[in-house]
Scaffold this motif. Structure first.
Motif, PDB file in Angstrom:
ATOM      1  N   GLU A 192       0.826  -1.214   0.000  1.00 35.60           N
ATOM      2  CA  GLU A 192       0.000   0.000   0.000  1.00 35.60           C
ATOM      3  C   GLU A 192       0.859   1.262   0.000  1.00 35.60           C
ATOM      4  OE1 GLU A 192      -3.244   0.213  -0.518  1.00 35.60           O
ATOM      5  OE2 GLU A 192      -3.308  -1.971  -0.640  1.00 35.60           O
ATOM      6  N   PHE A 193       1.968   1.241   0.751  1.00 37.86           N
ATOM      7  CA  PHE A 193       2.884   2.387   0.703  1.00 37.86           C
ATOM      8  C   PHE A 193       3.456   2.567  -0.700  1.00 37.86           C
ATOM      9  CE2 PHE A 193       3.538   2.155   5.452  1.00 37.86           C
ATOM     10  CZ  PHE A 193       2.994   3.403   5.693  1.00 37.86           C
ATOM     11  N   SER A 194       3.816   1.472  -1.355  1.00 40.35           N
ATOM     12  CA  SER A 194       4.362   1.585  -2.710  1.00 40.35           C
ATOM     13  C   SER A 194       3.297   2.091  -3.685  1.00 40.35           C
ATOM     14  CB  SER A 194       4.940   0.252  -3.178  1.00 40.35           C
ATOM     15  OG  SER A 194       3.925  -0.695  -3.344  1.00 40.35           O
ATOM     16  N   GLU A 195       2.047   1.693  -3.519  1.00 40.50           N
ATOM     17  CA  GLU A 195       0.970   2.233  -4.350  1.00 40.50           C
ATOM     18  C   GLU A 195       0.803   3.730  -4.112  1.00 40.50           C
ATOM     19  OE1 GLU A 195      -2.702   0.184  -3.719  1.00 40.50           O
ATOM     20  OE2 GLU A 195      -2.247  -1.315  -5.232  1.00 40.50           O
ATOM     21  N   TYR A 196       0.870   4.150  -2.865  1.00 34.94           N
ATOM     22  CA  TYR A 196       0.737   5.566  -2.549  1.00 34.94           C
ATOM     23  C   TYR A 196       1.875   6.374  -3.161  1.00 34.94           C
ATOM     24  CZ  TYR A 196       0.333   9.904   0.004  1.00 34.94           C
ATOM     25  OH  TYR A 196       0.225  11.232   0.319  1.00 34.94           O
ATOM     26  N   ILE A 197       3.104   5.878  -3.043  1.00 39.24           N
ATOM     27  CA  ILE A 197       4.262   6.579  -3.605  1.00 39.24           C
ATOM     28  C   ILE A 197       4.169   6.618  -5.126  1.00 39.24           C
ATOM     29  CG2 ILE A 197       6.767   6.419  -3.919  1.00 39.24           C
ATOM     30  CD1 ILE A 197       6.856   5.365  -0.991  1.00 39.24           C
ATOM     31  N   ALA A 198       3.757   5.503  -5.741  1.00 33.76           N
ATOM     32  CA  ALA A 198       3.593   5.483  -7.200  1.00 33.76           C
ATOM     33  C   ALA A 198       2.517   6.466  -7.635  1.00 33.76           C
ATOM     34  CB  ALA A 198       3.252   4.078  -7.668  1.00 33.76           C
TER      35      ALA A 198
END
Length: 110
Positions: free
Chosen positions: A77-83
């Motif tokens: 979820e953090f990687s989705e947010y950063i992307a």
């Protein structure tokens, strides 16, 4: 363990081909189903991995499986947010792709 890895690769390919290629992210439950299946097969992977190494320790094994699955889910979820924060406008302007969490922002605006 191989089955879990194969299904995780299949889920990733379905996400790339249908989610981004054919824009299935416009279907409301497509993302939710992929998240559920991803978590299920990550838990299945850790269950199969720990089955051989932690025989007879069911509670400890369950805690490790749950913790690892939740940890991977949070990192995802953090990687989705950063992307979304850094790539969504670029992908939309150049390729017309609605990436990651942008679909949730688009749905909430309508």
């Amino acid at each position: 363990m191989r089955t879990a890895i194969l299904f995780l690769i299949l889920i990733f390919l379905i996400d790339m081909v249908f989610g981004l290629g054919f824009r299935f992210y416009r279907i409301l439950y497509f993302d939710i189903i992929l998240h559920f299946l991803g978590g299920f097969f990550v838990a299945m992977f850790f269950y199969n991995y720990l089955k051989e190494y932690m025989k007879g320790r069911k509670i400890k094994k369950l805690l490790i499986i749950t913790g690892a699955t939740v940890f991977i889910g949070v990192i995802w979820e953090f990687s989705e947010y950063i992307a979304t924060a850094f790539l969504s406008s670029y992908l939309y302007n150049t390729h017309g792709i609605i990436c990651c969490m942008a679909i949730l922002m688009t749905l909430s605006m309508t």
